[in-house]
Write an enzyme that holds these catalytic residues in place. Structure first.
Site, mmCIF file in Angstrom:
data_model
loop_
_atom_site.group_PDB
_atom_site.id
_atom_site.type_symbol
_atom_site.label_atom_id
_atom_site.label_comp_id
_atom_site.label_asym_id
_atom_site.label_seq_id
_atom_site.Cartn_x
_atom_site.Cartn_y
_atom_site.Cartn_z
ATOM 1 N N LYS A 238 -2.063 -10.685 -2.612
ATOM 2 C CA LYS A 238 -1.725 -10.539 -4.106
ATOM 3 C C LYS A 238 -0.727 -9.556 -4.266
ATOM 4 O O LYS A 238 0.378 -9.582 -4.927
ATOM 5 C CB LYS A 238 -3.023 -10.482 -4.938
ATOM 6 C CG LYS A 238 -2.609 -10.071 -6.315
ATOM 7 C CD LYS A 238 -3.833 -10.392 -7.250
ATOM 8 C CE LYS A 238 -4.615 -8.809 -7.205
ATOM 9 N NZ LYS A 238 -4.068 -7.709 -8.024
ATOM 10 N N ASN A 239 -0.903 -8.300 -3.882
ATOM 11 C CA ASN A 239 -0.467 -7.059 -4.309
ATOM 12 C C ASN A 239 0.860 -6.919 -3.416
ATOM 13 O O ASN A 239 1.515 -5.803 -3.751
ATOM 14 C CB ASN A 239 -1.367 -5.810 -4.167
ATOM 15 C CG ASN A 239 -2.297 -5.909 -5.271
ATOM 16 O OD1 ASN A 239 -2.295 -6.796 -6.343
ATOM 17 N ND2 ASN A 239 -3.514 -5.025 -5.337
ATOM 18 N N CYS B 33 -7.352 -5.492 -15.351
ATOM 19 C CA CYS B 33 -8.996 -5.559 -15.297
ATOM 20 C C CYS B 33 -9.369 -4.127 -15.782
ATOM 21 O O CYS B 33 -8.575 -3.216 -15.933
ATOM 22 C CB CYS B 33 -9.540 -5.150 -13.674
ATOM 23 S SG CYS B 33 -8.870 -6.804 -12.668
ATOM 24 N N ARG C 60 -5.835 3.503 -16.602
ATOM 25 C CA ARG C 60 -4.595 2.930 -16.272
ATOM 26 C C ARG C 60 -3.685 3.178 -17.340
ATOM 27 O O ARG C 60 -2.911 2.470 -17.863
ATOM 28 C CB ARG C 60 -4.675 1.531 -15.927
ATOM 29 C CG ARG C 60 -6.123 1.035 -15.303
ATOM 30 C CD ARG C 60 -6.177 -0.506 -14.744
ATOM 31 N NE ARG C 60 -5.491 -0.239 -13.198
ATOM 32 C CZ ARG C 60 -5.362 -1.673 -12.733
ATOM 33 N NH1 ARG C 60 -5.855 -2.599 -13.128
ATOM 34 N NH2 ARG C 60 -4.556 -1.672 -11.764
ATOM 35 N N ASP D 218 -10.100 -0.953 -3.592
ATOM 36 C CA ASP D 218 -10.254 -2.509 -3.872
ATOM 37 C C ASP D 218 -11.523 -2.951 -2.950
ATOM 38 O O ASP D 218 -11.783 -4.152 -3.014
ATOM 39 C CB ASP D 218 -9.070 -3.176 -3.635
ATOM 40 C CG ASP D 218 -8.059 -3.101 -4.793
ATOM 41 O OD1 ASP D 218 -8.251 -2.398 -5.851
ATOM 42 O OD2 ASP D 218 -6.868 -3.160 -4.535
ATOM 43 N N ARG E 17 -8.231 -14.741 -9.883
ATOM 44 C CA ARG E 17 -6.857 -14.095 -9.934
ATOM 45 C C ARG E 17 -6.347 -13.646 -8.730
ATOM 46 O O ARG E 17 -5.421 -13.064 -8.680
ATOM 47 C CB ARG E 17 -7.205 -12.927 -11.032
ATOM 48 C CG ARG E 17 -7.342 -13.441 -12.450
ATOM 49 C CD ARG E 17 -7.104 -12.133 -13.254
ATOM 50 N NE ARG E 17 -6.029 -11.228 -13.058
ATOM 51 C CZ ARG E 17 -6.143 -9.883 -13.525
ATOM 52 N NH1 ARG E 17 -7.074 -9.687 -14.263
ATOM 53 N NH2 ARG E 17 -5.167 -9.189 -13.114
HETATM 54 N N1 EPU Z 1 -1.878 6.652 -12.759
HETATM 55 C C1 EPU Z 1 -1.586 7.484 -13.845
HETATM 56 N N2 EPU Z 1 -0.270 7.239 -14.469
HETATM 57 C C2 EPU Z 1 0.441 6.238 -14.082
HETATM 58 C C3 EPU Z 1 -0.024 5.428 -13.090
HETATM 59 C C4 EPU Z 1 -1.170 5.483 -12.408
HETATM 60 O O1 EPU Z 1 -2.335 8.358 -14.221
HETATM 61 O O2 EPU Z 1 1.317 6.099 -14.730
HETATM 62 C C5 EPU Z 1 -3.273 6.896 -12.099
HETATM 63 C C6 EPU Z 1 -4.153 5.656 -12.312
HETATM 64 O O3 EPU Z 1 -4.880 5.855 -13.412
HETATM 65 C C7 EPU Z 1 -5.146 5.927 -10.961
HETATM 66 C C8 EPU Z 1 -4.244 6.419 -9.994
HETATM 67 O O4 EPU Z 1 -3.115 6.758 -10.849
HETATM 68 O O5 EPU Z 1 -5.910 7.025 -11.260
HETATM 69 C C9 EPU Z 1 -3.805 5.346 -9.180
HETATM 70 O O6 EPU Z 1 -3.450 4.097 -9.346
HETATM 71 P P1 EPU Z 1 -2.328 2.842 -9.253
HETATM 72 O O7 EPU Z 1 -1.233 3.520 -10.100
HETATM 73 O O8 EPU Z 1 -2.017 3.408 -7.703
HETATM 74 O O9 EPU Z 1 -2.824 1.631 -9.409
HETATM 75 P P2 EPU Z 1 -2.107 0.672 -9.624
HETATM 76 O O10 EPU Z 1 -0.506 0.611 -9.140
HETATM 77 O O11 EPU Z 1 -2.312 0.076 -11.220
HETATM 78 C C10 EPU Z 1 -2.582 -0.618 -7.552
HETATM 79 C C11 EPU Z 1 -3.420 -2.179 -7.204
HETATM 80 C C12 EPU Z 1 -4.739 -2.152 -7.442
HETATM 81 C C13 EPU Z 1 -5.323 -0.950 -6.794
HETATM 82 C C14 EPU Z 1 -4.538 0.240 -7.042
HETATM 83 C C15 EPU Z 1 -5.194 1.543 -5.842
HETATM 84 C C16 EPU Z 1 -1.322 -3.649 -7.582
HETATM 85 C C17 EPU Z 1 -0.875 -4.721 -8.354
HETATM 86 N N3 EPU Z 1 -2.482 -3.100 -8.107
HETATM 87 O O12 EPU Z 1 -2.786 -0.692 -8.977
HETATM 88 O O13 EPU Z 1 -5.339 -3.480 -7.018
HETATM 89 O O14 EPU Z 1 -6.677 -0.819 -7.049
HETATM 90 O O15 EPU Z 1 -3.224 0.026 -6.880
HETATM 91 O O16 EPU Z 1 -4.752 1.042 -4.687
HETATM 92 O O17 EPU Z 1 -0.874 -3.424 -6.607
HETATM 93 C C18 EPU Z 1 -6.514 -5.247 -7.706
HETATM 94 O O18 EPU Z 1 -5.682 -5.872 -6.826
HETATM 95 O O19 EPU Z 1 -7.748 -5.865 -8.137
HETATM 96 C C19 EPU Z 1 -6.210 -3.995 -8.158
HETATM 97 C C20 EPU Z 1 -6.839 -3.220 -9.016
#
Ligand code: EPU
Length: 431
Positions: free
Chosen positions: A27-28, A120, A125, A317, A410
């Site tokens: 997915k990601n 989620c 986030r 995850d 999802r």
């Molecule tokens: N963060 C910030 N500011 C931002 C963005 C992120 O502080 O502007 C923080 C977040 O709050 C968190 C940390 O950075 O504490 C890391 O989060 P990240 O941004 O890496 O998460 P994401 O990119 O929103 C992706 C995956 C998630 C997975 C996380 C961590 C996708 C579409 N989603 O999310 O996947 O848990 O990386 O590996 O790639 C899932 O597939 O169920 C899922 C939640």
């Protein structure tokens, strides 16, 4: 949003799962590949795309912006000659990954208007990293009610040096995509290193982008003209989270289970922990075999502590499926969720099933095993915890009903059909 449920008759400790289970496309990895479309001057073709709800939502969002997308049998073709800049509110709110599309749209069209993305409920986030990085690339940001309006000066982003305070997967992807059409060399520092980022970079490079360092903390992107897709459809990498979940399931309830279509090198930490715990795993090039003990004989696993970490550390995850595994290990284990602050609520349901889990604070739980799990009525709170419930219900004694299967859909394609083929007693009811 459908209201399907899963009914599962648990194995009650019996090791009965056997045969082969194939892993789907990630997915990601699929979502950012799709989101790259505005950077292309021609049609893009993908394969091994999972038929999951999030892919459908991303398609809807992109179609509403002007893309032409067809999808059948894992093959997707995408085309977009011109894109709108205003995101559909409802669709954006349903999926955090909608944010990835902001980079390519802003870069290609010079502007983008989007609401705070949904997703989620696993933590705060925020999107500060995205917004600050766009500003560094020469964009201006206004807030218009619920929307962020981002505009590039003279309609074109410029290169920048961007340091991410926190390693973020989607921020790294979004800015890498934005930089492909920006003028000059952009450097992303403290970039995330997940395999999905390498897969996206490989795809962009194969289409003409100039990117160095993906998979390391420093990525350099030299902006050039629009990309050109050629050759056979680009393959989405196997889902490492699905692979890991099947590994935990196989360790708990497998007689002799082969997980196929996967990439074991993406799961080194999980394989290492499971082996040290006493699980026999055979690693193939694109498969993993988990061996169980003889039917009816339970094995004693050693517990291990987990601290979730950016890749190549223990994936957040897989934290929920790992916790289910640890409820069956003999002894005490701690799980420290270091990435998100709301990703442990599901343990309350495991406790209702009979697990001995103590919540220490919002980031940490202590687990005592082994505990006998009993079937219950459960409501999947998010994609990953949803599949963890399925694993818990399969190993438990008695029947479980899991509502909110939409969340599982999802991220996982027809998972119940695949689980049934390896011997799980699981059916879907459609309301
Ligand atoms: N963060 C910030 N500011 C931002 C963005 C992120 O502080 O502007 C923080 C977040 O709050 C968190 C940390 O950075 O504490 C890391 O989060 P990240 O941004 O890496 O998460 P994401 O990119 O929103 C992706 C995956 C998630 C997975 C996380 C961590 C996708 C579409 N989603 O999310 O996947 O848990 O990386 O590996 O790639 C899932 O597939 O169920 C899922 C939640």
């Amino acid at each position: 949003m459908h209201k399907d449920s899963f009914f599962i008759r648990g194995l009650g400790g019996e090791r009965a799962l056997h045969g082969e289970i194939a892993v789907g496309g990630a997915k990601n990895a699929a979502l950012p590949l799709m989101a790259a479309l505005p950077l292309f001057e021609n049609q893009v073709a993908l394969q091994n795309v999972p038929a999951i709800e999030d892919v459908a939502r991303m398609s809807e969002l992109m179609k509403a912006l002007g893309a032409d997308i067809s999808f059948e049998g894992g093959r997707m073709t995408l085309r977009g000659d011109s894109f709108g800049t205003q995101f559909d509110r409802t669709l954006s709110k349903r999926m955090r990954a909608s944010i990835i599309l902001t980079g390519p749209i802003l870069s290609a069209s010079g502007a983008v208007r989007f609401p705070h993305p949904g997703g989620c409920v696993i933590g705060k986030r925020p999107i500060d990293l995205f917004l600050e990085s766009f500003v560094k690339m020469g964009a201006e940001i206004f807030e218009d009610g619920e929307y962020y309006v981002v505009k590039a000066r003279n309609k074109r982003l410029c290169a920048a040096e961007i340091f991410f305070r926190v390693q973020s997967v989607t921020a790294t992807e979004t800015l890498m995509l934005a930089a492909v059409l920006a003028e000059g060399k952009t450097t992303l520092k403290n970039a995330a290193m997940e395999p999905e980022i390498i897969s996206l970079a490989d795809f962009l490079i194969a289409s003409g982008a100039k990117i160095k360092g993906a998979g390391t903390p420093v990525i350099e992107i030299t902006g050039a003209g629009k990309l050109n897709f050629s050759g056979s459809p680009w393959s989405v990498i196997p889902d490492r989270i699905e692979t890991g979940s099947f590994l935990f399931l196989g360790a708990l309830a497998g007689k002799d289970l082969k997980i196929t279509n996967c990439n074991p090198t993406h799961l080194e930490i999980v394989i290492d922990e499971l082996r040290r715990s006493g699980v026999a795993i055979e690693i193939g090039e694109s498969s993993l075999k988990v061996f169980g003990a003889e039917k009816g004989v339970s094995r004693s696993f050693k517990p291990f502590d987990i601290k979730t970490h950016e890749y190549p550390g223990f994936p957040t995850d897989l934290q929920a499926p790992a916790t289910v595994f640890l409820t069956q290990a003999a002894g005490e284990a701690q799980v420290f969720e270091s990435i998100f602050e709301g990703r442990l609520h599901y343990v309350e349901d495991l406790v209702r099933m009979g697990a001995e889990i103590e919540m220490m604070d919002t980031h940490r739980v202590r687990i005592k095993g082994p505990a006998k799990l009993r079937g219950r009525e459960l409501e999947g709170p998010d994609i990953r915890a949803g599949l963890a419930y399925v694993i818990a219900a399969i190993i438990a004694e008695g029947e479980s009903a899991i509502s909110n299967v939409y969340f599982i859909d999802r991220g996982y394609e027809r998972v119940e059909e695949r689980l049934r083929k390896i011997g799980a007693d699981i059916i879907r009811t459609t309301n």
